[in-house]
Design a protein around this motif. Structure first.
Motif, short mmCIF file in Angstrom:
data_model
loop_
_atom_site.label_atom_id
_atom_site.label_comp_id
_atom_site.label_asym_id
_atom_site.label_seq_id
_atom_site.Cartn_x
_atom_site.Cartn_y
_atom_site.Cartn_z
N ALA A 80 0.82 -1.22 0.00
CA ALA A 80 0.00 0.00 0.00
C ALA A 80 0.85 1.27 0.00
O ALA A 80 0.30 2.37 -0.05
CB ALA A 80 -0.93 0.00 1.22
N THR A 81 2.17 1.14 0.05
CA THR A 81 3.04 2.31 0.04
C THR A 81 2.80 3.12 -1.24
O THR A 81 2.90 2.57 -2.35
CB THR A 81 4.53 1.89 0.09
OG1 THR A 81 4.75 1.07 1.24
CG2 THR A 81 5.43 3.11 0.15
N PRO A 82 2.46 4.39 -1.12
CA PRO A 82 2.20 5.19 -2.33
C PRO A 82 3.42 5.22 -3.25
O PRO A 82 4.52 5.55 -2.82
CB PRO A 82 1.88 6.59 -1.78
CG PRO A 82 1.41 6.35 -0.37
CD PRO A 82 2.22 5.17 0.12
N LEU A 83 3.23 4.88 -4.50
CA LEU A 83 4.36 4.81 -5.43
C LEU A 83 5.02 6.17 -5.62
O LEU A 83 6.23 6.25 -5.88
CB LEU A 83 3.89 4.25 -6.77
CG LEU A 83 3.38 2.80 -6.75
CD1 LEU A 83 2.98 2.36 -8.15
CD2 LEU A 83 4.41 1.85 -6.16
N GLU A 84 4.25 7.24 -5.46
CA GLU A 84 4.83 8.57 -5.67
C GLU A 84 5.78 8.97 -4.54
O GLU A 84 6.54 9.95 -4.68
CB GLU A 84 3.72 9.62 -5.82
CG GLU A 84 2.84 9.81 -4.60
CD GLU A 84 1.63 8.90 -4.59
OE1 GLU A 84 0.69 9.17 -3.82
OE2 GLU A 84 1.63 7.90 -5.36
N THR A 85 5.77 8.25 -3.43
CA THR A 85 6.69 8.56 -2.33
C THR A 85 8.02 7.82 -2.45
O THR A 85 8.92 8.02 -1.63
CB THR A 85 6.05 8.21 -0.98
OG1 THR A 85 5.90 6.77 -0.87
CG2 THR A 85 4.71 8.88 -0.81
N LEU A 86 8.14 6.97 -3.46
CA LEU A 86 9.32 6.12 -3.60
C LEU A 86 10.35 6.73 -4.54
O LEU A 86 10.01 7.48 -5.45
CB LEU A 86 8.91 4.74 -4.15
CG LEU A 86 8.00 3.91 -3.25
CD1 LEU A 86 7.43 2.74 -4.04
CD2 LEU A 86 8.76 3.42 -2.03
N PRO A 87 11.62 6.39 -4.34
CA PRO A 87 12.63 6.76 -5.33
C PRO A 87 12.45 5.91 -6.59
O PRO A 87 11.62 5.00 -6.63
CB PRO A 87 13.95 6.42 -4.62
CG PRO A 87 13.58 5.29 -3.71
CD PRO A 87 12.18 5.60 -3.23
#
Length: 329
Positions: free
Chosen positions: A142-149
């Motif tokens: 569920a980790t938002p993809l936009e928060t990832l490198p």
């Protein structure tokens, strides 16, 4: 002559000076972590872990995952999204002289599979292991993809291509692997939306306390991909550590984990059939990773006994692949 311990100690002194910490104390290298070095130390009242590449330099192989700075950023994003993960305290800088890596808060708990599977102290944790794994996997995904490198993205077909290419790069010639790759290409699951996948979600990378899961560790294979890959990986026979009859880490069954996963908001497209595909693929993947360890040892890049010992385990995965394809495992 300065030892590795001396070199790491000197680097941590520089890090502490840069960050305004008290002088590091109690430095010791921990066992485990075949791909990266792990060191424990204290800085005042801080209880910390240093994670860096062997000798301060990352190992480069055809199946190598993300860099350590990227790994730290992934952990931070997943933790912010509710995943039980350690707190990243600092990312190493060039002037620290330790190579790429990061420092995280040290947690108390157990990672040795046999103790988690057998010791009476962990009986309560075993009772909730399926629920904890399902909920943790759902939080990761569920980790938002936009928060990832920026991360590699790989669906099932891409993963098969990657590991088969690596396998052939090491010479091929293993009939069980040949059969496994061919069989899985005929069973490719339809694509589903990519999520953050941990990439190495299994016993050994889960910090367990007597009352349950404390943290998910070792994120170096994180990528964007099929969320079912994580659930299949923890069911791979090699990660059952001898307790073959209980697919989820040798402790629990798949249905219980999936119910917990769905209950925590996990994607309903992640079905038992899809997990089964990734479990078989997991044995192929681990077999190739064992060959990679052997290659790193043979090349002299890291001549540790641990790499050589893991390299020899490729033969175990050949039998696992055959048994699973025949429905006997």
């Amino acid at each position: 002559m300065a030892t590795e311990h001396d070199a790491v100690s000197a680097g941590l002194q520089r890090l502490a000076g840069r960050l305004g910490w008290p002088a590091p104390m109690g430095l010791r290298r921990l066992s485990g972590g075949a791909s990266q070095e792990t060191w424990s130390f204290d800085a005042g009242d801080r209880r910390l872990i240093l994670r860096r590449g062997p000798g301060g330099a990352p190992v480069k192989t055809s199946t190598q995952g993300i860099g350590l700075a990227t790994e730290a950023a992934v952990i931070q994003a997943a933790r912010a999204a509710g995943t039980p993960a350690p707190e990243v305290v600092s990312v190493l800088a060039e002037e620290d002289g330790l190579g790429p890596g990061y420092v995280m808060a040290r947690l108390e708990g157990e990672t040795l599979a046999r103790r988690i599977q057998r010791d009476e102290a962990f009986a309560p944790a075993r009772q909730r292991f399926a629920a904890d794994c399902g909920a943790a996997a759902a939080a990761i995904h569920a980790t938002p993809l936009e928060t990832l490198p920026a991360l590699p993205e790989a669906d099932a077909a891409t993963q098969l291509d990657l590991y088969e290419a690596a396998y052939r790069g090491y010479g091929g010639g293993r009939p069980a692997f040949e059969l496994g790759f061919a069989a899985l290409r005929r069973r490719l699951p339809p694509p589903i939306p990519a999520r953050l996948a941990h990439g190495d979600f299994r016993l050994g990378n889960l910090m367990i306390q007597p009352n349950g899961l404390a943290a998910v560790l070792d994120w170096e294979l994180a990528h964007r991909g099929d969320p079912a890959a994580d659930l299949g990986w923890i069911c791979t026979p090699s990660w059952r550590f001898g307790a073959i009859d209980m697919p989820v880490g040798g402790i629990a069954d798949v249905d219980a984990m999936l119910e917990a996963y769905w209950g925590a908001g996990g994607d309903r497209l992640v079905t038992a059939e899809r997990v089964r595909f990734w479990t078989i693929f997991g044995s192929l993947k681990w077999g190739v990773m064992c060959l990679t360890m052997a290659h790193v040892f043979d090349s002299g890049a890291d001549p540790s006994v641990e790499r050589a010992a893991i390299g020899r385990r490729a033969s175990e995965t050949e039998l696992d692949v055959l048994l699973m394809l025949k429905g006997l495992l």
